[in-house]
Design a protein around this motif. Structure first.
Motif, PDB file in Angstrom:
ATOM      1  N   ALA A 416      34.358 -48.260 -18.080  1.00  0.00           N
ATOM      2  CA  ALA A 416      33.701 -48.801 -19.415  1.00  0.00           C
ATOM      3  C   ALA A 416      35.328 -48.867 -20.396  1.00  0.00           C
ATOM      4  O   ALA A 416      35.672 -47.683 -20.187  1.00  0.00           O
ATOM      5  CB  ALA A 416      32.988 -48.254 -19.874  1.00  0.00           C
ATOM      6  N   VAL A 417      35.813 -49.481 -20.847  1.00  0.00           N
ATOM      7  CA  VAL A 417      36.441 -49.559 -22.457  1.00  0.00           C
ATOM      8  C   VAL A 417      35.680 -49.779 -23.630  1.00  0.00           C
ATOM      9  O   VAL A 417      34.756 -50.765 -23.708  1.00  0.00           O
ATOM     10  CB  VAL A 417      37.316 -50.704 -22.450  1.00  0.00           C
ATOM     11  CG1 VAL A 417      38.080 -50.320 -22.957  1.00  0.00           C
ATOM     12  CG2 VAL A 417      37.687 -50.102 -20.154  1.00  0.00           C
ATOM     13  N   ALA A 438      25.365 -46.929 -26.138  1.00  0.00           N
ATOM     14  CA  ALA A 438      25.491 -47.786 -25.225  1.00  0.00           C
ATOM     15  C   ALA A 438      25.768 -47.683 -23.694  1.00  0.00           C
ATOM     16  O   ALA A 438      24.535 -47.669 -22.498  1.00  0.00           O
ATOM     17  CB  ALA A 438      24.759 -49.334 -24.977  1.00  0.00           C
ATOM     18  N   VAL A 439      26.824 -48.257 -23.842  1.00  0.00           N
ATOM     19  CA  VAL A 439      27.575 -48.121 -22.250  1.00  0.00           C
ATOM     20  C   VAL A 439      27.042 -46.503 -22.116  1.00  0.00           C
ATOM     21  O   VAL A 439      28.058 -46.372 -21.019  1.00  0.00           O
ATOM     22  CB  VAL A 439      29.393 -48.522 -23.393  1.00  0.00           C
ATOM     23  CG1 VAL A 439      30.443 -48.063 -22.135  1.00  0.00           C
ATOM     24  CG2 VAL A 439      29.140 -50.326 -23.930  1.00  0.00           C
ATOM     25  N   GLY A 440      28.029 -46.260 -22.745  1.00  0.00           N
ATOM     26  CA  GLY A 440      27.737 -44.410 -22.570  1.00  0.00           C
ATOM     27  C   GLY A 440      26.372 -44.500 -21.536  1.00  0.00           C
ATOM     28  O   GLY A 440      26.332 -43.469 -20.064  1.00  0.00           O
ATOM     29  N   ALA A 441      25.717 -44.962 -22.036  1.00  0.00           N
ATOM     30  CA  ALA A 441      24.070 -44.782 -21.455  1.00  0.00           C
ATOM     31  C   ALA A 441      24.296 -45.260 -19.680  1.00  0.00           C
ATOM     32  O   ALA A 441      23.734 -44.812 -18.957  1.00  0.00           O
ATOM     33  CB  ALA A 441      22.877 -44.566 -22.292  1.00  0.00           C
ATOM     34  N   ARG A 442      25.049 -46.638 -20.247  1.00  0.00           N
ATOM     35  CA  ARG A 442      24.633 -47.878 -18.974  1.00  0.00           C
ATOM     36  C   ARG A 442      25.839 -47.206 -17.785  1.00  0.00           C
ATOM     37  O   ARG A 442      25.320 -47.364 -16.747  1.00  0.00           O
ATOM     38  CB  ARG A 442      25.252 -48.743 -19.155  1.00  0.00           C
ATOM     39  CG  ARG A 442      25.724 -49.552 -17.861  1.00  0.00           C
ATOM     40  CD  ARG A 442      25.418 -50.765 -17.691  1.00  0.00           C
ATOM     41  NE  ARG A 442      25.654 -51.799 -16.558  1.00  0.00           N
ATOM     42  CZ  ARG A 442      26.809 -51.531 -15.858  1.00  0.00           C
ATOM     43  NH1 ARG A 442      27.953 -50.382 -15.804  1.00  0.00           N
ATOM     44  NH2 ARG A 442      26.503 -52.350 -14.345  1.00  0.00           N
ATOM     45  N   ALA A 443      27.062 -45.942 -18.364  1.00  0.00           N
ATOM     46  CA  ALA A 443      27.661 -45.484 -17.204  1.00  0.00           C
ATOM     47  C   ALA A 443      26.778 -43.946 -16.721  1.00  0.00           C
ATOM     48  O   ALA A 443      27.130 -44.052 -15.405  1.00  0.00           O
ATOM     49  CB  ALA A 443      29.219 -45.073 -18.072  1.00  0.00           C
ATOM     50  N   ALA A 444      26.622 -43.612 -17.659  1.00  0.00           N
ATOM     51  CA  ALA A 444      25.474 -42.766 -16.761  1.00  0.00           C
ATOM     52  C   ALA A 444      24.839 -42.911 -15.851  1.00  0.00           C
ATOM     53  O   ALA A 444      24.343 -42.077 -14.748  1.00  0.00           O
ATOM     54  CB  ALA A 444      25.186 -41.355 -18.272  1.00  0.00           C
TER      55      ALA A 444
END
Ligand code: FES
Length: 448
Positions: A416-417, A438-444
């Motif tokens: 993710a960037v 949101a991106v961090g949560a999805r990556a997790a």
């Protein structure tokens, strides 16, 4: 034992200087009137503080016998010994500056052409040039012993590279799901955002970008599930390893998901004399004024092609620097009342050792402004090197990288960037925080 902000002393080329513990070595030297921090390799042109973030290579010094230390990104601890590395008899007055006058006789690779029938002489010439350039010093035995490296391995669910506003938000978003998170960042958490103003700052409003970045940085430091490493992610290799170097550690990271939040680069201006000490990129100016708290300039010209020109002019004026002109090279007009706004381009930055004046071409005439600072506040470009490596290796072809992802965060399996690394600047910091989380949560979620 001293704490951050306390007065300490250190030695600079035999002189004792006073500084605040934690301010950068470069800012302490500039505070004492030292503007030339090194000399260029070949032509021995004076070099000084330029980017402020360990990007341009214009400020290497030797600290306690260890060469190649970036003065702009190294905090003063107190008691250390600092020396400049090139220039004889000193970096201020270097007799080898004469090589700049001989530049037409010494084009790149001249030794190979001159000695093409005598390869041994060509190699000898290279050795002489390396010695003259002052390159390749070894650390002292004590410094080498103190830098012994420990190697380890880590396998976080999510590795976030970059601890600015978006990076901190992504790390917090990932950690909120219960994932194990590592965050790699060089320097103070919060990054460039700590020194930035919102676009309306010149009207005297608060600085929400900096305030939000500082708050998120505090939350990251306090979070038990986030392992913060002060270091640099060297690369992303096709095996999936991301080696991180910091202090005396090398950590081979094997993340399941990589979040790139490496921010943006300032873009230098193209004009004669753009490498002179006194020509400083916008984020370097902000950091000197707002993070290091030092005002080493009296007068400034600001070069811009976007709204950053007004923001930087306002920061400088707020710090007591007289802004004599804002030069808009894109033809737009500034809105900040006070300084002269000119539509034109920089003809040249002048001064024998450091910046003394700037020539500005406006239509058919050239105006000269006496100044000791030319602040280059041009539109930034994404610092997307790490993301490009990932894309390149995983896609297997450079053509599939073409087009990139400027304009929107990338969010896909493995990578993710976010933030300005994705070409998206924090005009609205709360939105940047929300996207980062949101991106961090999805990556997790993908990682687990
Ligand atoms: S690397 Fe130190 S000023 Fe650019």
């Amino acid at each position: 034992m001293t704490s951050a902000g306390e007065k300490v002393t250190f030695t600079f080329e035999g002189r004792t200087l006073t500084a605040r513990r934690g301010q950068s070595v470069a800012s302490a030297l500039m505070q004492s009137g030292t503007t030339v921090l090194t000399r260029s390799f070949k032509y021995r042109r004076p070099r000084g503080y330029t980017c402020g973030y360990d990007v341009c290579g214009s400020c290497p010094v030797t600290v306690d016998g260890l060469p190649g230390v970036s003065a702009c990104s190294t905090p003063v601890q107190g008691g250390e010994s600092v020396d400049r590395e090139r220039g004889w008899p000193s970096a201020d007055r270097d007799v080898m500056r004469v090589s700049d006058l001989m530049a037409p006789l010494l084009p790149a690779g001249f030794q190979f052409r001159l000695f093409r029938s005598h390869p041994r002489l060509a190699h000898l010439a290279e050795k002489v040039m390396a010695r003259v350039a002052g390159a390749g010093r070894f650390p002292t035995a004590e410094a080498a012993a103190a830098t012994r490296t420990l190697t380890s391995t880590a396998r976080p669910d999510v590795l976030v590279v970059g601890g600015g506003l978006s990076g901190c938000a992504a790390a917090l978003g990932a950690a909120s799901t219960g994932a194990s998170v590592a965050l790699v960042h060089r320097g103070p958490l919060g990054g460039r955002a700590l020194a930035r103003s919102g676009s309306a700052a010149w009207e005297g409003t608060t600085t929400p970008v900096a305030a939000l970045a500082a708050r998120l940085a505090d939350e990251v430091r306090a979070h038990e599930a986030i392992d913060v490493l002060d270091g640099t992610a060297l690369s992303w290799f096709e095996t999936g390893v991301v080696p991180v170097v910091g202090g005396d550690r090398v950590v081979d990271m094997w993340p399941t998901q990589l979040v790139v939040a490496t921010g943006s680069y300032d873009v230098p201006g193209l004009f004669p004399g753009n490498d002179k000490p006194g020509v400083v990129l916008a984020d370097g100016v902000s950091k000197m004024l707002r993070v290091d708290g030092v005002v080493p300039w009296r007068r400034a010209v600001v070069l811009t092609d976007c709204e950053r020109g007004d923001v930087l002019a306002a920061q400088l004026r707020e710090a007591g620097v007289e802004v004599v002109a804002v030069v808009h090279q894109d033809g737009a007009d500034g809105t900040l009342p006070g300084p002269r706004h000119l539509t034109g381009r920089i003809e040249a930055a002048r001064g024998l050792k450091t910046l003394r004046a700037v020539d500005v071409r406006v239509g058919g005439r050239v105006e000269t402004f006496d100044t000791d600072l030319l602040c280059v506040a041009l539109r930034e470009r994404p610092a997307d090197d790490l993301a490009l490596q990932w894309r390149y290796v995983s896609a297997g072809s450079p053509t599939s990288v073409a087009g990139g992802w400027s304009g929107a965060p990338v969010d896909e399996d493995g990578l993710a960037v976010v933030g300005s690394a994705a070409g998206w600047l924090e005009d609205d910091p709360e939105q940047a925080r929300a996207v980062g989380e949101a991106v961090g949560a999805r990556a997790a979620g993908v990682a687990r």
